[in-house]
Design a protein around this motif. Structure first.
Motif, PDB file in Angstrom:
ATOM      1  N   PHE A   1      22.547   9.631  42.332  1.00  0.00           N
ATOM      2  CA  PHE A   1      21.363   8.866  42.705  1.00  0.00           C
ATOM      3  C   PHE A   1      21.445   8.408  44.165  1.00  0.00           C
ATOM      4  N   ALA A   2      22.619   7.972  44.599  1.00  0.00           N
ATOM      5  CA  ALA A   2      22.786   7.541  45.987  1.00  0.00           C
ATOM      6  C   ALA A   2      22.530   8.698  46.948  1.00  0.00           C
ATOM      7  N   VAL A   3      23.008   9.889  46.600  1.00  0.00           N
ATOM      8  CA  VAL A   3      22.746  11.062  47.439  1.00  0.00           C
ATOM      9  C   VAL A   3      21.251  11.369  47.471  1.00  0.00           C
ATOM     10  N   GLY A   4      20.583  11.234  46.326  1.00  0.00           N
ATOM     11  CA  GLY A   4      19.142  11.465  46.282  1.00  0.00           C
ATOM     12  C   GLY A   4      18.362  10.486  47.143  1.00  0.00           C
ATOM     13  N   VAL A   5      18.772   9.221  47.129  1.00  0.00           N
ATOM     14  CA  VAL A   5      18.108   8.224  47.982  1.00  0.00           C
ATOM     15  C   VAL A   5      18.325   8.547  49.456  1.00  0.00           C
ATOM     16  N   LEU A   6      19.526   8.988  49.799  1.00  0.00           N
ATOM     17  CA  LEU A   6      19.816   9.363  51.183  1.00  0.00           C
ATOM     18  C   LEU A   6      18.943  10.542  51.620  1.00  0.00           C
ATOM     19  N   VAL A   7      18.798  11.526  50.744  1.00  0.00           N
ATOM     20  CA  VAL A   7      17.945  12.673  51.061  1.00  0.00           C
ATOM     21  C   VAL A   7      16.493  12.238  51.191  1.00  0.00           C
ATOM     22  N   MET A   8      16.063  11.299  50.366  1.00  0.00           N
ATOM     23  CA  MET A   8      14.680  10.832  50.402  1.00  0.00           C
ATOM     24  C   MET A   8      14.337  10.200  51.739  1.00  0.00           C
ATOM     25  N   PHE A   9      15.277   9.452  52.319  1.00  0.00           N
ATOM     26  CA  PHE A   9      15.011   8.784  53.591  1.00  0.00           C
ATOM     27  C   PHE A   9      15.226   9.715  54.784  1.00  0.00           C
ATOM     28  N   LEU A  10      16.217  10.617  54.698  1.00  0.00           N
ATOM     29  CA  LEU A  10      16.507  11.499  55.828  1.00  0.00           C
ATOM     30  C   LEU A  10      15.570  12.701  55.884  1.00  0.00           C
ATOM     31  N   PHE A  11      15.169  13.201  54.702  1.00  0.00           N
ATOM     32  CA  PHE A  11      14.311  14.392  54.656  1.00  0.00           C
ATOM     33  C   PHE A  11      13.130  14.108  53.724  1.00  0.00           C
ATOM     34  N   PRO A  12      12.190  13.256  54.158  1.00  0.00           N
ATOM     35  CA  PRO A  12      11.074  12.886  53.273  1.00  0.00           C
ATOM     36  C   PRO A  12      10.159  14.045  52.922  1.00  0.00           C
ATOM     37  N   GLU A  13      10.141  15.110  53.720  1.00  0.00           N
ATOM     38  CA  GLU A  13       9.288  16.259  53.434  1.00  0.00           C
ATOM     39  C   GLU A  13       9.979  17.282  52.543  1.00  0.00           C
ATOM     40  N   SER A  14      11.234  17.078  52.232  1.00  0.00           N
ATOM     41  CA  SER A  14      11.981  18.026  51.418  1.00  0.00           C
ATOM     42  C   SER A  14      11.535  17.945  49.959  1.00  0.00           C
ATOM     43  N   PRO A  15      11.568  19.074  49.222  1.00  0.00           N
ATOM     44  CA  PRO A  15      11.230  19.014  47.787  1.00  0.00           C
ATOM     45  C   PRO A  15      12.210  18.167  46.979  1.00  0.00           C
ATOM     46  N   TYR A  16      13.392  17.918  47.542  1.00  0.00           N
ATOM     47  CA  TYR A  16      14.378  17.080  46.847  1.00  0.00           C
ATOM     48  C   TYR A  16      14.163  15.596  47.105  1.00  0.00           C
ATOM     49  N   ALA A  17      13.141  15.264  47.897  1.00  0.00           N
ATOM     50  CA  ALA A  17      12.887  13.856  48.190  1.00  0.00           C
ATOM     51  C   ALA A  17      12.420  13.090  46.950  1.00  0.00           C
ATOM     52  N   MET A  18      11.907  13.812  45.955  1.00  0.00           N
ATOM     53  CA  MET A  18      11.444  13.165  44.729  1.00  0.00           C
ATOM     54  C   MET A  18      12.551  13.025  43.683  1.00  0.00           C
ATOM     55  N   SER A  19      13.764  13.455  44.032  1.00  0.00           N
ATOM     56  CA  SER A  19      14.848  13.411  43.055  1.00  0.00           C
ATOM     57  C   SER A  19      15.162  11.994  42.562  1.00  0.00           C
ATOM     58  N   PRO A  20      15.115  10.931  43.403  1.00  0.00           N
ATOM     59  CA  PRO A  20      15.378   9.595  42.852  1.00  0.00           C
ATOM     60  C   PRO A  20      14.396   9.188  41.764  1.00  0.00           C
ATOM     61  N   LEU A  21      13.123   9.593  41.885  1.00  0.00           N
ATOM     62  CA  LEU A  21      12.152   9.265  40.845  1.00  0.00           C
ATOM     63  C   LEU A  21      12.466   9.997  39.552  1.00  0.00           C
ATOM     64  N   VAL A  22      12.863  11.264  39.665  1.00  0.00           N
ATOM     65  CA  VAL A  22      13.202  12.038  38.472  1.00  0.00           C
ATOM     66  C   VAL A  22      14.479  11.502  37.831  1.00  0.00           C
ATOM     67  N   LEU A  23      15.460  11.133  38.657  1.00  0.00           N
ATOM     68  CA  LEU A  23      16.728  10.642  38.126  1.00  0.00           C
ATOM     69  C   LEU A  23      16.578   9.300  37.430  1.00  0.00           C
ATOM     70  N   THR A  24      15.606   8.502  37.834  1.00  0.00           N
ATOM     71  CA  THR A  24      15.423   7.180  37.231  1.00  0.00           C
ATOM     72  C   THR A  24      14.292   7.164  36.202  1.00  0.00           C
ATOM     73  N   ALA A  25      13.770   8.345  35.851  1.00  0.00           N
ATOM     74  CA  ALA A  25      12.723   8.420  34.828  1.00  0.00           C
ATOM     75  C   ALA A  25      13.306   8.057  33.465  1.00  0.00           C
ATOM     76  N   PRO A  26      12.511   7.557  32.518  1.00  0.00           N
ATOM     77  CA  PRO A  26      11.084   7.308  32.648  1.00  0.00           C
ATOM     78  C   PRO A  26      10.724   5.941  33.218  1.00  0.00           C
ATOM     79  N   LEU A  27      11.701   5.063  33.436  1.00  0.00           N
ATOM     80  CA  LEU A  27      11.388   3.713  33.903  1.00  0.00           C
ATOM     81  C   LEU A  27      10.713   3.729  35.266  1.00  0.00           C
ATOM     82  N   SER A  28      11.122   4.653  36.144  1.00  0.00           N
ATOM     83  CA  SER A  28      10.566   4.669  37.498  1.00  0.00           C
ATOM     84  C   SER A  28       9.076   4.998  37.501  1.00  0.00           C
ATOM     85  N   PHE A  29       8.596   5.701  36.456  1.00  0.00           N
ATOM     86  CA  PHE A  29       7.186   6.062  36.422  1.00  0.00           C
ATOM     87  C   PHE A  29       6.296   4.887  36.042  1.00  0.00           C
TER      88      PHE A  29
END
Length: 218
Positions: A29-57
């Motif tokens: 999850f920490a790696v996903g958050v790092l990718v989300m901030f460093l590469f916001p246009e990357s398809p992996y930028a949504m990984s923190p939302l998927v990793l924290t589902a279903p609560l994040s939705f």
């Protein structure tokens, strides 16, 4: 000499940080958050939302969050609130994995019961948090089937059960027949079955976490 049992928040944090499974999840999850901030246009930028589902939705029902328009202070507060909610969702999911990996305490004289399907699904129905979650999944499925078979235009009705039973529900999408297949009429039923199974798994995990938080350590 008896000691005071730790509070439930402390138990939650202990479950979320105890065991290699929970710690590995938090690291990913920490790696996903790092990718989300460093590469916001990357398809992996949504990984923190998927990793924290279903609560994040659940954030879709909030009137504010990332992208909120207004003053700089309002946007910063909305983004900060969203980040805190995301971290709490990750903590709860890590605690679920910690409870899953934790072996239940058993008396030496108590016989060991075989792991039947009934025993595995018992946590999904023997506590109110899991029952409430299953009610939400069932309501989303009823709305989806009603929209598919009754309403002239179902629109995006499938997004609600998909989010309610995420992330396992995403596996139900490839199992449905293609749009131009002769089995198109089966698609809603197969999708609903996949969502229902995903919801049962999530409910069982919620039940395991509830049991772990209620059990007082020796």
């Amino acid at each position: 000499m008896p000691t005071a049992s730790p509070s439930r928040p402390r138990r939650l944090i202990a479950l979320a940080t105890n065991g290699w499974l929970a710690r590995s999840y938090l690291a990913v999850f920490a790696v996903g958050v790092l990718v989300m901030f460093l590469f916001p246009e990357s398809p992996y930028a949504m990984s923190p939302l998927v990793l924290t589902a279903p609560l994040s939705f659940l954030g879709v029902v909030f009137p504010f969050g990332p992208g909120t328009e207004g003053s700089g202070t309002a946007e910063a507060l909305a983004t900060g609130f969203w980040v805190v909610c995301l971290l709490l969702c990750a903590l709860v999911n890590a605690a679920v994995l910690g409870a899953l990996a934790k072996r239940p305490a058993r008396e030496p004289s108590a016989p060991a019961h075989p792991r039947t399907s009934r025993n595995l699904l018992a946590p999904a129905v023997d506590n109110w948090p899991a029952r409430g979650y299953l009610a939400v999944v069932a309501a989303s499925l009823v709305f989806f089937l009603y929209a598919m078979y009754v309403l002239p235009d179902p629109g995006f009705a499938g997004i609600w059960p998909l989010m309610a039973a995420a992330p396992l529900s995403f596996l139900a999408l490839p199992a449905t027949p293609a749009e131009h297949s002769s089995l198109t009429w089966l698609s809603p039923l197969l999708f609903s079955a996949g969502v229902l199974l995903s919801g049962l798994v999530n409910a069982a995990l919620i039940g395991l976490l509830t049991r772990s938080l209620r059990t007082r350590p020796a």
